[in-house]
Design a protein around this motif. Sequence first.
Motif, PDB file in Angstrom:
ATOM      1  N   GLY A  65       0.788  -1.216   0.000  1.00  0.00           N
ATOM      2  CA  GLY A  65       0.000   0.000   0.000  1.00  0.00           C
ATOM      3  C   GLY A  65       0.820   1.265   0.000  1.00  0.00           C
ATOM      4  N   ARG A  66       2.111   1.155   0.278  1.00  0.00           N
ATOM      5  CA  ARG A  66       2.989   2.316   0.306  1.00  0.00           C
ATOM      6  C   ARG A  66       4.028   2.303  -0.809  1.00  0.00           C
ATOM      7  N   PHE A  67       4.516   1.124  -1.155  1.00  0.00           N
ATOM      8  CA  PHE A  67       5.554   0.988  -2.173  1.00  0.00           C
ATOM      9  C   PHE A  67       4.969   0.369  -3.427  1.00  0.00           C
ATOM     10  N   THR A  68       5.514   0.753  -4.569  1.00  0.00           N
ATOM     11  CA  THR A  68       5.125   0.183  -5.846  1.00  0.00           C
ATOM     12  C   THR A  68       6.361  -0.098  -6.675  1.00  0.00           C
ATOM     13  N   ILE A  69       6.516  -1.340  -7.084  1.00  0.00           N
ATOM     14  CA  ILE A  69       7.632  -1.707  -7.938  1.00  0.00           C
ATOM     15  C   ILE A  69       7.164  -1.727  -9.390  1.00  0.00           C
ATOM     16  N   SER A  70       8.027  -1.291 -10.277  1.00  0.00           N
ATOM     17  CA  SER A  70       7.724  -1.300 -11.700  1.00  0.00           C
ATOM     18  C   SER A  70       9.013  -1.505 -12.471  1.00  0.00           C
ATOM     19  N   ARG A  71       8.871  -1.830 -13.740  1.00  0.00           N
ATOM     20  CA  ARG A  71      10.052  -2.056 -14.561  1.00  0.00           C
ATOM     21  C   ARG A  71       9.824  -1.536 -15.961  1.00  0.00           C
ATOM     22  N   ASP A  72      10.905  -1.113 -16.571  1.00  0.00           N
ATOM     23  CA  ASP A  72      10.921  -0.688 -17.955  1.00  0.00           C
ATOM     24  C   ASP A  72      11.841  -1.652 -18.683  1.00  0.00           C
ATOM     25  N   ASN A  73      11.255  -2.602 -19.368  1.00  0.00           N
ATOM     26  CA  ASN A  73      12.051  -3.640 -20.013  1.00  0.00           C
ATOM     27  C   ASN A  73      12.943  -3.090 -21.128  1.00  0.00           C
ATOM     28  N   ALA A  74      12.476  -2.058 -21.803  1.00  0.00           N
ATOM     29  CA  ALA A  74      13.276  -1.463 -22.867  1.00  0.00           C
ATOM     30  C   ALA A  74      14.545  -0.824 -22.322  1.00  0.00           C
ATOM     31  N   LYS A  75      14.481  -0.346 -21.083  1.00  0.00           N
ATOM     32  CA  LYS A  75      15.628   0.296 -20.454  1.00  0.00           C
ATOM     33  C   LYS A  75      16.351  -0.608 -19.470  1.00  0.00           C
ATOM     34  N   ASN A  76      15.860  -1.836 -19.306  1.00  0.00           N
ATOM     35  CA  ASN A  76      16.449  -2.772 -18.346  1.00  0.00           C
ATOM     36  C   ASN A  76      16.563  -2.142 -16.957  1.00  0.00           C
ATOM     37  N   THR A  77      15.500  -1.495 -16.556  1.00  0.00           N
ATOM     38  CA  THR A  77      15.505  -0.728 -15.321  1.00  0.00           C
ATOM     39  C   THR A  77      14.306  -1.091 -14.462  1.00  0.00           C
ATOM     40  N   VAL A  78      14.533  -1.178 -13.172  1.00  0.00           N
ATOM     41  CA  VAL A  78      13.467  -1.405 -12.212  1.00  0.00           C
ATOM     42  C   VAL A  78      13.405  -0.215 -11.264  1.00  0.00           C
ATOM     43  N   TYR A  79      12.201   0.148 -10.865  1.00  0.00           N
ATOM     44  CA  TYR A  79      11.974   1.294 -10.006  1.00  0.00           C
ATOM     45  C   TYR A  79      11.252   0.856  -8.740  1.00  0.00           C
ATOM     46  N   LEU A  80      11.393   1.652  -7.717  1.00  0.00           N
ATOM     47  CA  LEU A  80      10.651   1.430  -6.489  1.00  0.00           C
ATOM     48  C   LEU A  80      10.113   2.764  -6.000  1.00  0.00           C
ATOM     49  N   GLN A  81       8.837   2.976  -6.229  1.00  0.00           N
ATOM     50  CA  GLN A  81       8.178   4.176  -5.727  1.00  0.00           C
ATOM     51  C   GLN A  81       7.836   3.962  -4.263  1.00  0.00           C
ATOM     52  N   MET A  82       8.413   4.765  -3.398  1.00  0.00           N
ATOM     53  CA  MET A  82       8.220   4.630  -1.961  1.00  0.00           C
ATOM     54  C   MET A  82       7.500   5.866  -1.446  1.00  0.00           C
ATOM     55  N   ASN A  83       6.294   5.672  -0.969  1.00  0.00           N
ATOM     56  CA  ASN A  83       5.491   6.744  -0.412  1.00  0.00           C
ATOM     57  C   ASN A  83       5.246   6.507   1.068  1.00  0.00           C
ATOM     58  N   SER A  84       4.842   7.555   1.747  1.00  0.00           N
ATOM     59  CA  SER A  84       4.525   7.471   3.174  1.00  0.00           C
ATOM     60  C   SER A  84       5.639   6.790   3.954  1.00  0.00           C
ATOM     61  N   LEU A  85       6.843   7.223   3.707  1.00  0.00           N
ATOM     62  CA  LEU A  85       7.998   6.583   4.325  1.00  0.00           C
ATOM     63  C   LEU A  85       7.992   6.745   5.838  1.00  0.00           C
ATOM     64  N   LYS A  86       8.446   5.707   6.502  1.00  0.00           N
ATOM     65  CA  LYS A  86       8.510   5.651   7.948  1.00  0.00           C
ATOM     66  C   LYS A  86       9.958   5.493   8.394  1.00  0.00           C
ATOM     67  N   PRO A  87      10.274   5.896   9.621  1.00  0.00           N
ATOM     68  CA  PRO A  87      11.646   5.702  10.109  1.00  0.00           C
ATOM     69  C   PRO A  87      12.125   4.256  10.007  1.00  0.00           C
ATOM     70  N   GLU A  88      11.230   3.312  10.192  1.00  0.00           N
ATOM     71  CA  GLU A  88      11.616   1.916  10.106  1.00  0.00           C
ATOM     72  C   GLU A  88      11.938   1.460   8.688  1.00  0.00           C
ATOM     73  N   ASP A  89      11.685   2.307   7.700  1.00  0.00           N
ATOM     74  CA  ASP A  89      12.093   2.013   6.337  1.00  0.00           C
ATOM     75  C   ASP A  89      13.568   2.326   6.100  1.00  0.00           C
ATOM     76  N   THR A  90      14.201   2.964   7.061  1.00  0.00           N
ATOM     77  CA  THR A  90      15.611   3.309   6.926  1.00  0.00           C
ATOM     78  C   THR A  90      16.456   2.053   6.746  1.00  0.00           C
ATOM     79  N   ALA A  91      17.203   2.018   5.667  1.00  0.00           N
ATOM     80  CA  ALA A  91      18.014   0.851   5.348  1.00  0.00           C
ATOM     81  C   ALA A  91      18.807   1.134   4.082  1.00  0.00           C
ATOM     82  N   VAL A  92      19.725   0.251   3.796  1.00  0.00           N
ATOM     83  CA  VAL A  92      20.354   0.235   2.487  1.00  0.00           C
ATOM     84  C   VAL A  92      19.493  -0.632   1.587  1.00  0.00           C
TER      85      VAL A  92
END
Length: 121
Positions: A65-92
């Motif tokens: 409900g907060r994150f959305t993963i998507s990919r662009d196959n033509a660009k060989n790229t994956v994205y991670l849209q992160m919304n409503s971030l929380k302190p516990e999301d802190t990480a590498v």
Amino acid sequence: QVQLVESGGGFVQPGGSLRPSCSTSGSFFSINDMGWYRQAPGKERELVARIISGGTTIYAESVKGRFTISRDNAKNTVYLQMNSLKPEDTAVYYCNVNINDIVTMRRMDYWGKGTLVTVSS
């Protein structure tokens, strides 16, 4: 040979958004799954989200409900849209790509070096 480069991490306040991306380059026949994992200090690396070539996705319960993963196959790229971030999301956050090797045609996993996401007020 195969290189993954993450970008788009950073420092945000709780409730903010980030959209890291991961670009895949090098020699490979095709890409299968692409995903994002994260590791916080003192914790084991965990799955955040994963997407297969056909578009099917899975998410960790903590980010649904907060994150959305998507990919662009033509660009060989994956994205991670992160919304409503929380302190516990802190990480590498690490990008993972499973490819079909161009020489052996075997499935192989590759990892990016990671991008730091810090959520703090």
